[in-house]
Write a protein that holds these residues in place. Structure first.
Motif, mmCIF file in Angstrom:
data_model
loop_
_atom_site.group_PDB
_atom_site.id
_atom_site.type_symbol
_atom_site.label_atom_id
_atom_site.label_comp_id
_atom_site.label_asym_id
_atom_site.label_seq_id
_atom_site.Cartn_x
_atom_site.Cartn_y
_atom_site.Cartn_z
ATOM 1 N N THR A 87 0.820 -1.195 0.000
ATOM 2 C CA THR A 87 0.000 0.000 0.000
ATOM 3 C C THR A 87 0.860 1.254 0.000
ATOM 4 O OG1 THR A 87 -0.133 -0.106 2.402
ATOM 5 C CG2 THR A 87 -1.907 -1.136 1.165
ATOM 6 N N THR A 94 -13.040 -8.709 10.768
ATOM 7 C CA THR A 94 -13.501 -7.582 9.963
ATOM 8 C C THR A 94 -15.016 -7.504 9.960
ATOM 9 O OG1 THR A 94 -11.555 -7.893 8.545
ATOM 10 C CG2 THR A 94 -13.290 -6.458 7.723
ATOM 11 N N GLN A 154 -6.636 -2.317 2.043
ATOM 12 C CA GLN A 154 -6.225 -0.935 2.270
ATOM 13 C C GLN A 154 -5.311 -0.808 3.481
ATOM 14 O OE1 GLN A 154 -9.516 1.684 2.903
ATOM 15 N NE2 GLN A 154 -8.273 3.345 3.694
ATOM 16 N N ASN A 155 -5.571 -1.636 4.506
ATOM 17 C CA ASN A 155 -4.865 -1.476 5.770
ATOM 18 C C ASN A 155 -3.721 -2.460 5.972
ATOM 19 O OD1 ASN A 155 -6.463 0.644 7.477
ATOM 20 N ND2 ASN A 155 -8.031 -0.606 6.499
ATOM 21 N N ILE A 156 -3.905 -3.743 5.597
ATOM 22 C CA ILE A 156 -2.868 -4.736 5.889
ATOM 23 C C ILE A 156 -2.532 -5.626 4.694
ATOM 24 C CG2 ILE A 156 -3.281 -4.850 8.386
ATOM 25 C CD1 ILE A 156 -5.140 -7.152 7.965
ATOM 26 N N LYS A 201 -11.404 -3.175 2.898
ATOM 27 C CA LYS A 201 -10.949 -2.782 4.238
ATOM 28 C C LYS A 201 -9.623 -3.467 4.573
ATOM 29 C CE LYS A 201 -12.783 -0.843 7.235
ATOM 30 N NZ LYS A 201 -12.649 0.542 7.777
ATOM 31 N N PHE A 243 -9.099 0.483 13.083
ATOM 32 C CA PHE A 243 -9.166 -0.898 12.613
ATOM 33 C C PHE A 243 -7.822 -1.594 12.805
ATOM 34 C CE2 PHE A 243 -8.688 -3.956 9.060
ATOM 35 C CZ PHE A 243 -9.696 -4.835 9.411
ATOM 36 N N LEU A 244 -6.720 -0.894 12.514
ATOM 37 C CA LEU A 244 -5.394 -1.484 12.688
ATOM 38 C C LEU A 244 -5.128 -1.834 14.156
ATOM 39 C CD1 LEU A 244 -3.273 0.766 10.300
ATOM 40 C CD2 LEU A 244 -3.828 -1.642 9.989
ATOM 41 N N LYS A 272 -5.035 6.553 2.776
ATOM 42 C CA LYS A 272 -5.361 6.770 4.177
ATOM 43 C C LYS A 272 -5.787 5.465 4.823
ATOM 44 C CE LYS A 272 -8.190 9.647 7.210
ATOM 45 N NZ LYS A 272 -9.245 10.695 7.275
ATOM 46 N N LYS A 273 -5.203 5.147 5.962
ATOM 47 C CA LYS A 273 -5.504 3.915 6.673
ATOM 48 C C LYS A 273 -6.432 4.175 7.851
ATOM 49 C CE LYS A 273 -1.273 1.436 5.426
ATOM 50 N NZ LYS A 273 -0.167 0.603 5.923
ATOM 51 N N ASP A 274 -7.124 3.135 8.258
ATOM 52 C CA ASP A 274 -8.031 3.204 9.399
ATOM 53 C C ASP A 274 -7.257 2.773 10.647
ATOM 54 O OD1 ASP A 274 -9.999 2.936 11.298
ATOM 55 O OD2 ASP A 274 -11.441 1.989 9.959
ATOM 56 N N ASN A 275 -6.781 3.739 11.414
ATOM 57 C CA ASN A 275 -5.967 3.419 12.585
ATOM 58 C C ASN A 275 -6.746 2.642 13.635
ATOM 59 O OD1 ASN A 275 -3.636 4.689 11.585
ATOM 60 N ND2 ASN A 275 -4.331 6.685 12.300
#
Length: 239
Positions: A138, A167, A191-193, A188, A148-149, A143-146
């Motif tokens: 990525t 998720t 985008q993040n992981i 989701k 969610f991380l 923009k990441k969802d902190n």
């Protein structure tokens, strides 16, 4: 003393019941209602499973055709047809007009990921070709969802089905989105992981009654929707 009489017909069969035993009537009604409920649930589960299997087969056919088309294009590129041409004089082009003849080099996946709109294309191609291992990093510009991380990093994850359940639970509890599509779930995660859930993992979750497929009653969604079952939530929270 009261007498209770019933006549039940189904096709050519008929059942007559006449009794003065009130308790027998109550017990018989409870048995009918219980059996009817069990039949309705089993039929719904079977219909949902058939829908998912049909969709998986259709998507597999689409994936197969896409792979064949890609291989055909690759062969055309690797084996160009060589034709002899008569040399033609090359006209001198002014230096300022050279830009119109310039073809930029082929970009790598990592370079394309930095451009707007490429994220959805990579996700779409990955879903259409589940046999291909994801090799996507990525871009810092995405923009990441902190929240969610942080949620994911605090849980023990051993298999991809764990990512699916976590998720789905995050959608339900933190985003007030109990219904989701496979594409939304993968968006989701990717985008993040940079993780992708393929159809085999989804089917395993359905077979274990962790996830259920929701019927599209309106026909406006265009993709199958799923939700986390009460049993799937219990399994997730008990771990």
């Amino acid at each position: 003393m009261a007498t209770y009489s019933f006549r039940i017909k189904k096709g050519k069969y008929q059942l007559d019941l006449s009794t003065t035993d009130r308790e027998l009537v109550v017990e018989q009604f409870e048995l009918w209602v219980k059996q009817a409920g069990e039949y309705a649930r089993s039929r719904k589960a079977k219909e949902c499973k058939n829908i998912v299997n049909t969709q998986i087969k259709a998507e597999e056919e689409i994936t197969k055709k896409n792979i064949e088309a890609q291989l055909a294009r690759k062969r055309e590129i690797q084996e160009p047809v060589v034709q002899e041409e008569i040399p033609k004089p090359v006209a001198e082009v002014p230096k300022n007009d050279l830009d119109i003849f310039y073809a930029p080099p082929v970009e790598t996946v990592a370079q394309k990921a930095e451009q707007g709109g490429v994220f959805d294309n990579i996700l779409e191609n990955t879903l259409n070709n589940p046999q291909t291992e994801l090799s996507f990093k990525t871009s810092p510009s995405i923009k990441k969802d902190n929240a969610f991380l942080n949620y994911i990093s605090a849980r023990k994850i051993e298999r991809k089905i764990d990512y699916l359940l976590l998720t789905a639970y995050y959608f339900t509890q933190y985003e007030q989105k109990p219904r989701f599509t496979l594409k939304q779930l993968n968006a989701k995660l990717m985008q993040n992981i940079a993780v992708i859930i393929d159809h085999s993992v989804l089917q395993e979750a359905i077979n274990r009654d962790y996830i259920e497929c929701l019927p599209d009653l309106t026909g406006l969604i265009g993709a199958s929707e799923y939700r986390l079952t009460a049993y799937g939530e219990k399994v997730l929270l008990d771990e």
